[in-house]
Design a protein around this motif. Structure first.
Motif, PDB file in Angstrom:
ATOM      1  N   LYS B 161      68.544   1.511  24.528  1.00 16.02           N
ATOM      2  CA  LYS B 161      68.202   2.896  24.849  1.00 16.02           C
ATOM      3  C   LYS B 161      69.427   3.700  25.282  1.00 16.02           C
ATOM      4  CE  LYS B 161      63.355   2.146  25.714  1.00 16.02           C
ATOM      5  NZ  LYS B 161      62.402   1.770  26.758  1.00 16.02           N
ATOM      6  N   ILE B 162      70.602   3.219  24.905  1.00 15.65           N
ATOM      7  CA  ILE B 162      71.814   3.985  25.205  1.00 15.65           C
ATOM      8  C   ILE B 162      72.133   4.871  24.003  1.00 15.65           C
ATOM      9  CG2 ILE B 162      74.256   3.877  25.838  1.00 15.65           C
ATOM     10  CD1 ILE B 162      73.744   1.091  26.993  1.00 15.65           C
ATOM     11  N   SER B 163      72.106   6.178  24.200  1.00 16.02           N
ATOM     12  CA  SER B 163      72.392   7.120  23.118  1.00 16.02           C
ATOM     13  C   SER B 163      73.868   7.487  23.127  1.00 16.02           C
ATOM     14  CB  SER B 163      71.580   8.396  23.299  1.00 16.02           C
ATOM     15  OG  SER B 163      70.219   8.083  23.439  1.00 16.02           O
ATOM     16  N   ASN B 164      74.284   8.174  22.066  1.00 17.03           N
ATOM     17  CA  ASN B 164      75.678   8.615  22.014  1.00 17.03           C
ATOM     18  C   ASN B 164      75.972   9.670  23.065  1.00 17.03           C
ATOM     19  OD1 ASN B 164      76.975   7.249  19.663  1.00 17.03           O
ATOM     20  ND2 ASN B 164      75.171   8.096  18.631  1.00 17.03           N
ATOM     21  N   SER B 165      75.079  10.671  23.141  1.00 13.36           N
ATOM     22  CA  SER B 165      75.384  11.807  24.013  1.00 13.36           C
ATOM     23  C   SER B 165      74.106  12.406  24.577  1.00 13.36           C
ATOM     24  CB  SER B 165      76.090  12.891  23.199  1.00 13.36           C
ATOM     25  OG  SER B 165      75.206  13.358  22.194  1.00 13.36           O
ATOM     26  N   PHE B 166      74.267  13.236  25.590  1.00  7.98           N
ATOM     27  CA  PHE B 166      73.122  13.933  26.164  1.00  7.98           C
ATOM     28  C   PHE B 166      72.527  14.886  25.125  1.00  7.98           C
ATOM     29  CE2 PHE B 166      71.503  17.400  29.099  1.00  7.98           C
ATOM     30  CZ  PHE B 166      70.322  16.730  29.405  1.00  7.98           C
ATOM     31  N   ALA B 167      73.404  15.483  24.309  1.00 12.42           N
ATOM     32  CA  ALA B 167      72.921  16.387  23.258  1.00 12.42           C
ATOM     33  C   ALA B 167      71.950  15.647  22.331  1.00 12.42           C
ATOM     34  CB  ALA B 167      74.106  16.942  22.472  1.00 12.42           C
ATOM     35  N   GLU B 168      72.297  14.405  22.012  1.00 13.92           N
ATOM     36  CA  GLU B 168      71.424  13.596  21.152  1.00 13.92           C
ATOM     37  C   GLU B 168      70.096  13.281  21.857  1.00 13.92           C
ATOM     38  OE1 GLU B 168      73.344  10.191  18.976  1.00 13.92           O
ATOM     39  OE2 GLU B 168      71.794   9.023  20.003  1.00 13.92           O
ATOM     40  N   VAL B 169      70.190  12.982  23.141  1.00  9.62           N
ATOM     41  CA  VAL B 169      68.982  12.643  23.900  1.00  9.62           C
ATOM     42  C   VAL B 169      67.990  13.805  23.910  1.00  9.62           C
ATOM     43  CG1 VAL B 169      68.098  12.148  26.222  1.00  9.62           C
ATOM     44  CG2 VAL B 169      70.099  10.939  25.385  1.00  9.62           C
ATOM     45  N   ILE B 170      68.480  14.997  24.196  1.00 17.39           N
ATOM     46  CA  ILE B 170      67.527  16.113  24.290  1.00 17.39           C
ATOM     47  C   ILE B 170      66.950  16.460  22.923  1.00 17.39           C
ATOM     48  CG2 ILE B 170      68.402  17.134  26.428  1.00 17.39           C
ATOM     49  CD1 ILE B 170      69.879  19.181  24.912  1.00 17.39           C
ATOM     50  N   LYS B 171      67.720  16.212  21.883  1.00 23.59           N
ATOM     51  CA  LYS B 171      67.217  16.519  20.545  1.00 23.59           C
ATOM     52  C   LYS B 171      66.172  15.490  20.109  1.00 23.59           C
ATOM     53  CE  LYS B 171      70.192  18.922  17.900  1.00 23.59           C
ATOM     54  NZ  LYS B 171      71.422  18.982  17.075  1.00 23.59           N
ATOM     55  N   THR B 172      66.522  14.212  20.195  1.00 23.76           N
ATOM     56  CA  THR B 172      65.572  13.200  19.713  1.00 23.76           C
ATOM     57  C   THR B 172      64.327  13.135  20.598  1.00 23.76           C
ATOM     58  OG1 THR B 172      66.925  11.558  20.826  1.00 23.76           O
ATOM     59  CG2 THR B 172      67.168  11.666  18.471  1.00 23.76           C
ATOM     60  N   GLY B 173      64.479  13.418  21.873  1.00 26.30           N
ATOM     61  CA  GLY B 173      63.316  13.371  22.757  1.00 26.30           C
ATOM     62  C   GLY B 173      62.564  14.693  22.811  1.00 26.30           C
ATOM     63  N   ASP B 174      63.015  15.676  22.043  1.00 35.94           N
ATOM     64  CA  ASP B 174      62.414  17.011  22.027  1.00 35.94           C
ATOM     65  C   ASP B 174      62.178  17.541  23.445  1.00 35.94           C
ATOM     66  OD1 ASP B 174      61.347  19.347  21.068  1.00 35.94           O
ATOM     67  OD2 ASP B 174      59.318  18.536  20.832  1.00 35.94           O
ATOM     68  N   TRP B 175      63.214  17.446  24.238  1.00 34.66           N
ATOM     69  CA  TRP B 175      63.098  17.864  25.636  1.00 34.66           C
ATOM     70  C   TRP B 175      62.682  19.322  25.776  1.00 34.66           C
ATOM     71  CZ3 TRP B 175      66.588  15.656  30.018  1.00 34.66           C
ATOM     72  CH2 TRP B 175      66.584  14.262  29.962  1.00 34.66           C
ATOM     73  N   SER B 177      60.615  21.179  24.483  1.00 34.93           N
ATOM     74  CA  SER B 177      59.208  21.577  24.562  1.00 34.93           C
ATOM     75  C   SER B 177      58.447  20.643  25.498  1.00 34.93           C
ATOM     76  CB  SER B 177      58.596  21.563  23.163  1.00 34.93           C
ATOM     77  OG  SER B 177      58.812  20.316  22.565  1.00 34.93           O
ATOM     78  N   ASN B 178      59.185  19.975  26.372  1.00 33.48           N
ATOM     79  CA  ASN B 178      58.596  18.816  27.019  1.00 33.48           C
ATOM     80  C   ASN B 178      59.266  18.491  28.354  1.00 33.48           C
ATOM     81  OD1 ASN B 178      57.176  16.396  27.137  1.00 33.48           O
ATOM     82  ND2 ASN B 178      58.683  15.279  25.882  1.00 33.48           N
ATOM     83  N   MET B 179      59.739  19.513  29.083  1.00 32.64           N
ATOM     84  CA  MET B 179      60.511  19.206  30.291  1.00 32.64           C
ATOM     85  C   MET B 179      59.617  18.712  31.428  1.00 32.64           C
ATOM     86  SD  MET B 179      63.750  19.429  30.002  1.00 32.64           S
ATOM     87  CE  MET B 179      64.733  19.910  31.424  1.00 32.64           C
ATOM     88  N   PRO B 180      60.030  17.615  32.080  1.00 32.18           N
ATOM     89  CA  PRO B 180      59.263  17.125  33.222  1.00 32.18           C
ATOM     90  C   PRO B 180      59.602  17.938  34.475  1.00 32.18           C
ATOM     91  CG  PRO B 180      61.207  15.783  32.940  1.00 32.18           C
ATOM     92  CD  PRO B 180      61.251  16.823  31.858  1.00 32.18           C
TER      93      PRO B 180
END
Ligand code: SF4
Lengths: 475, 216
Positions: B161-175, B177-180
């Motif tokens: 579950k280690i991604s390349n970057s935070f940019a990748e994380v927010i994109k793949t996780g669709d943050w 539309s989905n912020m906690p």
């Protein structure tokens, strides 16, 4: 607020303070090296910085729409949004929230905007204690001073001075100059405060319009404490600290800590999108976002001055400024010191009290070269100097023209006439050649000029004449 | 007051003189660096280690043993954790040498518990390799204070579950539309350099951050 004395007076005092100069020199040198190590890849720096600039410029271009969008999305998430035109209004808004909750004690994360508002003093007058929790801010508050750097507020003090201060102000503190032990002492005091506080107050590094999210970056954890432990969280921000999309956060998250302290990332990036939801066991019941104008709409009005609002408050311009690193932050007399302070403070507070800051620069461009969002600070200084001296009536700059001087105007008019007519020019040089050296140092304008420079010596014959005499055609 | 202020602020901003069009935002630089899984792990381990994070590489079977060992070395008397996560279930079912403090008991006063705890354990959403940090989304089961207040925070990170970057994380996780309620990046233990720039760990947050890296 009007500062005491002039920049010149304050700078002179600071320059004579050897301890202060040592404290700054040491800190600034190490910060410059750390930042340089972060950006050794020129291609990456160039592209990342262009992106940072683009993101900030796009925000400012769409600012009113984005503020509305931010408000809508925050409200949807349950964050209450408040608007204040002046610092006084912002203070009143915060006071009203605290009084409604019967709050007596507030713990604070680092917030330069709250310094702009003089919030602690204001709350104090109304019987509410505001305690700074960032270690640097805590030290500065104990010393009853202002921060001298926007990232490292207590950088002007050394460990001996801080140890003395702790001895005086913290009950039961055993004198030590160990940073570890002093930090531990502050931790103990502040832990108690976090758990007892009625409200937490923080600044904002970015507010995301798309998601209604408040982003805070920090190393200590005090920002997380003040936004998580007390039952109310109030965040204050200037209306400029907005970004459009969550994606826009990513380049700034990279540029900010790397420029500021040479870290890859801060220890914590804290993203807050709502108060405690049903079923959640912690987090504040209420989250408020106060949006403060305080002159920012005026700065926004003009496309050139608008660039001031691109700033992400990394403080790198301070660390690299040959003036700041020698005189320190307090000499600037305002909340924001250094190069960004020189352009921001006179625009927020006015040219009258702070116009002299614009000439506290050699225009060497060091700040412009390292600014992660490419603010043309030197160009802006020249603009503000012009505004101070000329003040065209439509100018959007606060108190433009207050430094206007009739004598100066006359001299420049004379200069302009003499340089546009050959006859007048030759007459002027002849007269100056004969009588110029008799002018006393105390003559108007010459006095200011010679206060830091040698008096110019006029040659009997001008170069122009001598060359002409040699038979060189001057047409 | 505030509505009038709002309208005046927005009104003034709409009157501003337009300037040159903002340059195009080219985000390619944010996601250009792509590493192999092994490189991602190495980078994260190296960089988080450099800011004083203690990292133990372990496996899906062995991590509870590693955890017990860490707690023993640090002499923590208790551990705050959620018994209903996949991780919590594994620890709570075995006899341990430390006391259990459960943050997911129904009527728990999490503030009291967190200030009492000597160590805590949380899961993570993953990590990012470029800036080297953990990604945390506190939940009702694992509340926000658990990773913040106790002096030792132990985090479980699954290597895949280690991604390349935070940019990748927010994109793949669709943050977007989905912020906690609260999302966090955590790069190390709490620290400050406010006294003469001397790096000191453990100001307000955890003094120690321990990552149990679960290899595949
Ligand atoms: S003007 Fe530029 S360098 Fe100075 S604080 Fe702002 S962003 Fe940083």
């Amino acid at each position: 607020m009007k500062p005491e004395g002039t920049f010149r007076q304050r700078a002179k005092e600071a320059l004579a303070d050897k301890e202060l100069r040592g404290n700054f020199r040491r800190a600034m040198d190490s910060l410059m090296v750390k930042r340089a190590n972060q950006f050794s890849d020129v291609d990456e720096w160039t592209r990342l910085r262009s992106l940072g600039e683009a993101v900030r410029k796009r925000t400012l271009e769409k600012l009113p729409d984005l503020l509305e969008k931010l408000e809508t999305n925050c409200k949807k998430n349950g964050i209450q949004v408040h608007w204040a035109e002046t610092t006084d209004e912002a203070n009143q808004i915060i006071l009203a929230i605290l009084q409604r909750r019967g709050a007596k004690k507030v713990v604070k994360g680092k917030s330069m905007v709250s310094e702009e508002m003089h919030l602690n003093a204001f709350l104090g007058e109304h019987g509410i204690t505001a305690l700074e929790a960032d270690l640097g801010e805590y030290i500065v508050q104990l010393a009853e001073q202002m921060p001298s750097h926007i990232i490292m507020p207590a950088i002007h003090l050394n460990r001996r001075q801080i140890a003395d201060l702790f001895k005086k102000k913290i009950d039961g503190f055993e004198y030590t100059e160990s940073a570890v032990e002093m930090t531990a002492a502050a931790r103990e005091v502040l832990r108690r405060e976090f758990s007892e506080a009625d409200a937490g107050l923080s600044g904002v590094n970015m507010a995301v319009a798309e998601t209604g999210t408040i982003v805070l970056v920090e190393n200590e954890g005090n920002g997380r404490m003040v936004t998580t432990v007390p039952p109310v969280h109030i965040a204050v921000t200037g209306i400029d600290k907005i970004v459009e999309n969550l994606e826009d956060v990513t380049p700034i998250l990279s540029l900010l800590p790397r420029s500021a302290t040479g870290q890859d990332i801060t220890t914590y990036v804290n993203m807050i999108s709502s108060p405690r939801k049903e079923g959640e066991k912690d987090g504040p019941e209420e989250v408020h976002l106060v949006l403060l104008d305080n002159g920012r709409t005026r700065i926004h009005a003009d496309p050139e001055t608008r660039q001031t609002l691109q700033c992400i408050r990394c403080g790198a311009c301070m660390n690299h400024c040959p003036v700041y690193t020698k005189v320190g932050g307090h000499a600037y007399g305002g909340v924001y010191p250094g190069p960004i302070g020189k352009i921001l403070t006179p625009q927020i507070e006015g040219i009258e009290p702070y116009g002299d800051l614009t000439s506290a620069s050699t225009l060497c461009n060091a700040c412009v070269e390292i600014c992660p969002v490419k603010i043309p600070i030197a160009q802006m200084l020249v603009r503000l100097r012009n505004e101070a001296a000329t003040g065209c009536p439509e100018s959007s700059v606060k108190e433009a023209g207050v430094k206007k001087s009739t004598v100066e105007d006359m001299v420049w008019k004379g200069w302009s006439t003499s340089h546009s007519s050959p006859a007048a020019y030759s007459m002027m040089t002849a007269v100056l050649g004969m009588t110029g050296n008799m002018m006393p140092k105390s003559a108007p304008m010459l006095k200011e000029w010679t206060s830091v420079r040698a008096k110019p010596k006029f040659a009997k014959k001008s170069l122009h004449r001598m060359v002409k005499k040699l038979g060189v055609d001057d047409e | 007051m505030s509505n009038a202020a709002r309208d005046r602020i927005l009104g003034r901003l709409r009157q501003s003189t337009p300037g040159p069009k903002a340059p195009v935002s080219d985000f390619s630089i944010m996601e250009e660096r792509q590493w192999s899984p092994e490189e991602r792990t190495n980078r994260l381990v190296e960089k988080m280690g450099a800011v004083n994070t203690e990292i133990h590489q372990t496996t899906a079977d062995d991590w509870p043993l590693k955890l017990a060992e860490v707690i023993k070395v640090k002499q923590a008397k208790n551990l705050l954790f959620a018994k209903t996560t996949w991780a919590g279930e594994r620890i709570a079912s075995a006899q341990q040498e430390f006391d259990f403090l459960f943050c997911d008991d129904a009527d728990v006063n999490i503030k009291d518990l967190a200030f009492k705890a000597e160590a805590s354990l949380t899961t993570t959403l993953g990590g990012v390799a470029d800036a080297a940090a953990l990604v945390l989304w506190p939940t009702p089961v694992e509340p926000r204070l658990v990773s913040l207040v106790p002096p030792i925070h132990i985090a479980l990170l699954e290597e895949d579950k280690i991604s390349n970057s935070f940019a990748e994380v927010i994109k793949t996780g669709d943050w977007s539309s989905n912020m906690p309620t609260n999302a966090l990046l955590v790069a190390g233990p709490s620290k400050t350099a406010d006294i003469e720039q001397e790096l000191t760990y453990g100001v307000h947050g955890p003094k120690e951050l321990v990552v149990l890296l679960i290899k595949k």
